[in-house]
Design an enzyme around this catalytic site. Sequence first.
Site, mmCIF file in Angstrom:
data_model
loop_
_atom_site.group_PDB
_atom_site.id
_atom_site.type_symbol
_atom_site.label_atom_id
_atom_site.label_comp_id
_atom_site.label_asym_id
_atom_site.label_seq_id
_atom_site.Cartn_x
_atom_site.Cartn_y
_atom_site.Cartn_z
ATOM 1 N N LYS A 102 44.215 37.544 45.136
ATOM 2 C CA LYS A 102 42.889 37.881 44.541
ATOM 3 C C LYS A 102 41.869 37.666 45.677
ATOM 4 O O LYS A 102 40.898 38.513 45.634
ATOM 5 C CB LYS A 102 42.532 36.867 43.516
ATOM 6 C CG LYS A 102 43.319 37.308 42.305
ATOM 7 C CD LYS A 102 42.780 36.637 40.916
ATOM 8 C CE LYS A 102 43.158 37.545 39.553
ATOM 9 N NZ LYS A 102 44.622 36.910 39.583
ATOM 10 N N GLU A 136 33.710 37.594 35.955
ATOM 11 C CA GLU A 136 34.205 37.231 34.554
ATOM 12 C C GLU A 136 35.635 36.664 35.164
ATOM 13 O O GLU A 136 36.015 36.877 36.227
ATOM 14 C CB GLU A 136 34.507 38.418 33.812
ATOM 15 C CG GLU A 136 35.877 39.100 34.286
ATOM 16 C CD GLU A 136 35.959 39.712 35.289
ATOM 17 O OE1 GLU A 136 34.848 40.184 35.916
ATOM 18 O OE2 GLU A 136 36.917 39.972 36.070
ATOM 19 N N SER A 140 52.931 37.679 44.208
ATOM 20 C CA SER A 140 51.495 37.754 44.121
ATOM 21 C C SER A 140 50.810 36.372 44.239
ATOM 22 O O SER A 140 49.723 36.505 44.777
ATOM 23 C CB SER A 140 51.031 38.253 42.884
ATOM 24 O OG SER A 140 51.381 37.728 41.858
HETATM 25 C C1 LIG Z 1 45.513 37.271 38.551
HETATM 26 C C2 LIG Z 1 47.049 37.386 38.994
HETATM 27 C C3 LIG Z 1 47.782 38.420 38.620
HETATM 28 C C4 LIG Z 1 47.509 39.593 37.796
HETATM 29 O O1 LIG Z 1 46.666 40.415 38.422
HETATM 30 P P1 LIG Z 1 46.745 41.963 38.931
HETATM 31 O O2 LIG Z 1 45.302 42.283 39.105
HETATM 32 O O3 LIG Z 1 47.578 42.515 37.967
HETATM 33 O O4 LIG Z 1 47.569 41.636 40.275
HETATM 34 C C5 LIG Z 1 49.214 38.409 39.213
HETATM 35 N N1 LIG Z 1 49.795 37.392 39.893
HETATM 36 C C6 LIG Z 1 48.781 36.215 40.283
HETATM 37 C C7 LIG Z 1 49.464 35.151 40.901
HETATM 38 C C8 LIG Z 1 47.297 36.363 39.789
HETATM 39 O O5 LIG Z 1 46.559 35.235 40.108
#
Ligand SMILES: *Cc1c(COP(=O)(O)O)cnc(C)c1O
Length: 401
Positions: free
Chosen positions: A100, A122, A387
Amino acid sequence: MKSQIIVEPSEHALEFEAKGMYGNYGGMYVPPVLAEKLLVLADRFMEITKDEKFKDEFVYYLKQYAGRPSPLYYAERLSDFVGSKIYLKREDLNHTGAHKINNTLGQLLLAKRMGAREIIAETGAGQHGVATATVAALLGIPCKVFMGAVDIQRQAMNVSRMELLGAQVIPADQGTQTLADAVDAALGYYIENPNSFYCLGSQVGPHPYPNMVGYFQSVIGREAKQQFLQAEGRLPDNIFACVGGGSNAAGLFIDFLPDHEVKIYGAEGGGDGPAINRNAATLSYGKPGIFQGTYSYCVTDEEGKPAQSWSIAAGLDYPGVSPQHASLMESGRAEYQPITDKEAINAFRILSKLEGIIPAVESSHAVALAMKVLKDRKDQISIINLSGRGDKDVERELREY
Ligand SMILES: *Cc1c(COP(=O)(O)O)cnc(C)c1O
């Protein structure tokens, strides 16, 4: 080795059509007052994509502050277990522990350029709120984060983090008092306050947000492709990412879109299965429709209206999805499959034990999908986007499942 990797957005991130459309999906379905602001934002965004000074500044913070490039790590024990060679793109190693930060750095540097006096955002579980509050502190811009009143109760830790970072957390007490209501509250405030900049957390919402978020996140795939070519001397056979709103997935996928030999897979929050309100698998179980300013897919109720979603992963628990993913599904370029809560927790445990990496429960969905798809593909090589890190999930997940 590390320094040879070029850190920058992918040129393919700017391949969208007029009004930010991806095929039939996207657009700007908002009241005229908001449309006016968004059209200015869209112009300013296009400007910075052509401005080398902006790019240098963005890349500087990606490297020196967020810690990019993130490693592409060959997961040997996971590969042995699955019977197919797997690399992990380590977004969990970024500052604040997920992908993020790439997006909040990009958007807030744009906000600074536009002379914004205040950042608003948000947040659902608080991850995007923390990433925004972090960069707002870095750049010295005041920050307000709108959060559902119920989520404030559930995510006390992230509320404390945002406050420590100097942000003001504002409860959204309408509706179900969760993420979708926080978005409405933030949009309302944005319309009424001309000097504010709305930092949106995923590849969703009206034009130009899907374009911007895709662009800033596309650094992930731009790096991963170079790293993979260095390691293997060719392109990967498959790439995998989890899909909530779709930003980390778009981030990995975009640079590979023209490489048709690379198969692309998205893992959605399958919750408890296909029943209404029991999943967040928007593309797998939902329908096309207008939701929060854009035309894309959405999970719906019996009457076809937007419904409440559910996923064990707070980051995947959103009723809508990126218009770019809707288009990639329709064209057949990418394939999306639901992963249940149970399958995700299983993968969460496996990766922790085999590699010493505790993944976010969101990212565990991508690991689970890769384990399924790669079962009979022993001569192939793949990338999974990790992610985020899973410290936040340890207590709850292990106790309940
Ligand atoms: C917020 C988040 C997501 C999901 O958001 P996307 O916009 O689909 O990437 C996925 N993995 C993690 C670790 C997150 O914090």
